[in-house]
Design a protein around this motif. Sequence first.
Motif, mmCIF file in Angstrom:
data_model
loop_
_atom_site.group_PDB
_atom_site.id
_atom_site.type_symbol
_atom_site.label_atom_id
_atom_site.label_comp_id
_atom_site.label_asym_id
_atom_site.label_seq_id
_atom_site.Cartn_x
_atom_site.Cartn_y
_atom_site.Cartn_z
ATOM 1 N N ASP A 1 44.465 35.935 56.207
ATOM 2 C CA ASP A 1 45.004 35.426 54.937
ATOM 3 C C ASP A 1 44.761 36.461 53.841
ATOM 4 N N ARG A 2 45.690 37.413 53.742
ATOM 5 C CA ARG A 2 45.508 38.481 52.752
ATOM 6 C C ARG A 2 45.733 37.988 51.332
ATOM 7 N N SER A 3 46.524 36.940 51.166
ATOM 8 C CA SER A 3 46.715 36.370 49.831
ATOM 9 C C SER A 3 45.388 35.826 49.300
ATOM 10 N N MET A 4 44.651 35.120 50.181
ATOM 11 C CA MET A 4 43.357 34.590 49.765
ATOM 12 C C MET A 4 42.339 35.701 49.559
ATOM 13 N N LEU A 5 42.491 36.809 50.285
ATOM 14 C CA LEU A 5 41.581 37.941 50.103
ATOM 15 C C LEU A 5 41.613 38.460 48.667
ATOM 16 N N ILE A 6 42.779 38.381 48.027
ATOM 17 C CA ILE A 6 42.877 38.829 46.635
ATOM 18 C C ILE A 6 41.943 38.004 45.757
ATOM 19 N N THR A 7 41.982 36.685 45.942
ATOM 20 C CA THR A 7 41.119 35.802 45.163
ATOM 21 C C THR A 7 39.653 36.113 45.417
ATOM 22 N N ILE A 8 39.306 36.310 46.679
ATOM 23 C CA ILE A 8 37.914 36.597 47.033
ATOM 24 C C ILE A 8 37.456 37.902 46.389
ATOM 25 N N GLU A 9 38.269 38.944 46.486
ATOM 26 C CA GLU A 9 37.876 40.238 45.926
ATOM 27 C C GLU A 9 37.746 40.154 44.399
ATOM 28 N N LEU A 10 38.550 39.306 43.773
ATOM 29 C CA LEU A 10 38.400 39.105 42.327
ATOM 30 C C LEU A 10 37.025 38.531 41.998
ATOM 31 N N HIS A 11 36.606 37.525 42.770
ATOM 32 C CA HIS A 11 35.284 36.944 42.550
ATOM 33 C C HIS A 11 34.190 37.977 42.814
ATOM 34 N N VAL A 12 34.389 38.800 43.839
ATOM 35 C CA VAL A 12 33.394 39.839 44.148
ATOM 36 C C VAL A 12 33.321 40.854 43.011
ATOM 37 N N ALA A 13 34.479 41.235 42.460
ATOM 38 C CA ALA A 13 34.491 42.194 41.343
ATOM 39 C C ALA A 13 33.725 41.646 40.146
ATOM 40 N N LYS A 14 33.928 40.354 39.837
ATOM 41 C CA LYS A 14 33.199 39.743 38.726
ATOM 42 C C LYS A 14 31.697 39.693 39.012
ATOM 43 N N LEU A 15 31.349 39.464 40.285
ATOM 44 C CA LEU A 15 29.939 39.483 40.670
ATOM 45 C C LEU A 15 29.351 40.876 40.458
ATOM 46 N N ARG A 16 30.091 41.917 40.849
ATOM 47 C CA ARG A 16 29.587 43.294 40.677
ATOM 48 C C ARG A 16 29.399 43.626 39.188
ATOM 49 N N ILE A 17 30.301 43.136 38.354
ATOM 50 C CA ILE A 17 30.136 43.341 36.905
ATOM 51 C C ILE A 17 28.863 42.658 36.437
ATOM 52 N N LYS A 18 28.640 41.437 36.905
ATOM 53 C CA LYS A 18 27.437 40.681 36.540
ATOM 54 C C LYS A 18 26.180 41.418 37.005
ATOM 55 N N GLN A 19 26.291 42.096 38.142
ATOM 56 C CA GLN A 19 25.166 42.865 38.667
ATOM 57 C C GLN A 19 24.993 44.201 37.965
ATOM 58 N N GLY A 20 25.940 44.555 37.110
ATOM 59 C CA GLY A 20 25.866 45.816 36.392
ATOM 60 C C GLY A 20 26.324 47.009 37.200
ATOM 61 N N ASP A 21 27.005 46.767 38.328
ATOM 62 C CA ASP A 21 27.465 47.854 39.192
ATOM 63 C C ASP A 21 28.953 48.091 38.932
ATOM 64 N N LEU A 22 29.248 48.878 37.890
ATOM 65 C CA LEU A 22 30.639 49.088 37.500
ATOM 66 C C LEU A 22 31.420 49.883 38.534
ATOM 67 N N ALA A 23 30.742 50.815 39.208
ATOM 68 C CA ALA A 23 31.431 51.612 40.222
ATOM 69 C C ALA A 23 31.918 50.712 41.354
ATOM 70 N N ALA A 24 31.067 49.783 41.781
ATOM 71 C CA ALA A 24 31.465 48.853 42.841
ATOM 72 C C ALA A 24 32.569 47.916 42.359
ATOM 73 N N ALA A 25 32.486 47.482 41.094
ATOM 74 C CA ALA A 25 33.524 46.619 40.530
ATOM 75 C C ALA A 25 34.857 47.351 40.508
ATOM 76 N N ARG A 26 34.802 48.636 40.166
ATOM 77 C CA ARG A 26 36.038 49.432 40.135
ATOM 78 C C ARG A 26 36.633 49.559 41.538
ATOM 79 N N GLU A 27 35.772 49.739 42.532
ATOM 80 C CA GLU A 27 36.246 49.819 43.914
ATOM 81 C C GLU A 27 36.922 48.509 44.328
ATOM 82 N N GLU A 28 36.327 47.391 43.909
ATOM 83 C CA GLU A 28 36.940 46.097 44.212
ATOM 84 C C GLU A 28 38.320 45.987 43.571
ATOM 85 N N CYS A 29 38.430 46.461 42.329
ATOM 86 C CA CYS A 29 39.721 46.419 41.642
ATOM 87 C C CYS A 29 40.770 47.223 42.407
#
Length: 556
Positions: free
Chosen positions: A220-248
């Motif tokens: 389900d690649r459509s749902m993967l988009i939603t999941i990666e969005l949540h992961v990107a927000k988590l990385r921002i919360k963790q202060g890891d901007l490089a990882a957040a950028r990779e998620e984007c």
Amino acid sequence: MNGRAWARTGSTPFVPSAPRLSAGGLSATIERGQALEHHGQRDDARRLYEGALHDGTAKTSTECAQLLRLVARTYLHDADYAAAIDCATAALAIADQMNDDGGRGHAINILAIVEWKQGNLDVAEELYLRAREAAHRSGETRLAAMTSSNLGVIANVRGEERQARVYYESSLSHARSAGRADQAIAALCNLGQLNTQSGHLDAANRHLTEARELATVIGDRSMLITIELHVAKLRIKQGDLAAAREECERIRGIIEQIGDVREAGEAEYVYGIVARAGGDAVAAEQHFLRAEEVGIQRQDMILQGEIARELSELYRAQGRNRQTLQRLNHAHRLFAQLRARRELADVDRRTAKLENDFLDVVRKWGESIESKDIYTQGHCVRVADLACALWMKVNAGDDTSLFWFRIGALLHDVGKLMIPAEVLNKPGKLTDEEWAMVRGHPAAGVELLADIEFPWDVRPIVESHHERWDGKGYPHGLAGESIPLTARVLCVADVYDALTSVRSYKRAFTHDEAMEIMREDVGKQFDPVLYTAFEEVMRDSVPATTVNRPRLALII
């Protein structure tokens, strides 16, 4: 695929559902349609479902209702809410006729989601509860999982975190027992988001990692988009901007591959946060504006409000005061609408923060006005303090108007930004041309504020504070009560501060001298009733022996 057994990825094993798909017929059609949906090809899936409705593939009323719900779901994801309602309502009518509790619950759940998407939270909750009851009556575990998850979303936005967690965990349990990977993914995403916002970042990471693994297993690649969005927000919360950028970048890649723009707005929003945190204001603005376009297209008021607030922060950091106020007003208006519909539990907190931001921006803008005129440092704040004291005297108990009156008072001279500094600081007599320029500052101020839709009308303060009671003022020569009350109040405070301040053409008068000068202009420049109230304010603020200006300790 639905028939594929999926792996154990958590401490509790998932129980796969029994294979239900045949080589042909309706089951195969639905399988193909769901595969298309997983890849974001909702138009193709919808055509497939609609074809099965018309070509005899669906042989019973129950099968027709199932197809109608699937068509409704595709419209729902594409934000075509009217079409989704039509299809879901038709499916509900069939379920009612057949006394099919399960079908009834599924149709009601879709109608509830439509209400939720449009911000009608109370109606959505009532429908979700009806759908959940139908799920329990019919033994529909999948439907129970969906409705529990959806009720959890409502509890979360209302700030009921504990109740939301109970609903999400119930949804996950139902999904696992039913062998429904798709519903388990939704519940895991919701738990991940909940733990991110509450600061339980390790738990959030576990839930989102499990959701990602499951989505990969079922394709389900459509749902993967939603999941990666949540992961990107988590990385921002963790202060890891490089990882957040990779998620984007990962999100962008999936969107480009499958052409699913359902989450494009959220993706641009996250991109913007990452860009701003990395110091790239230009890229951040572009991402936020693209996110706003999607929010408008999809009627997503929450996203629009968040983007307006983010843009206000971005513009404020750049000193773009006018654009900051425009965005603050937009966010304030959206959140006010959302408050009325109980959309966000913390909307009052957000609105209060926006109002504090208003004051900060307006104060800074006032300072930029005064920086051009060396004789008016602190003038806007002093006039606002004094004018607010008088406004409270004549409008006791109206806290809302007091706040916005203060905003207008701080901005009353904003039009002076259009006047050259050498004119403002000229010690001698002004030429006719220079005087015309000075007299034009109220109109210039109105022009500067023209496209800022304040929640309360501040324009009369800016436009009419140089009008006189006797009609000899400017810019329109208004007289008496035709002059807005807000402008009459501001006029009194403005003149008092001008008299008691050093200017290029005069010394500062004492408090007593200023009051005597102003008294002579009662009925000429000043509203007689207002001036009487002003004298009472000054008596309360200044001891009889004091000859200096009053210091009003106002916290507004």
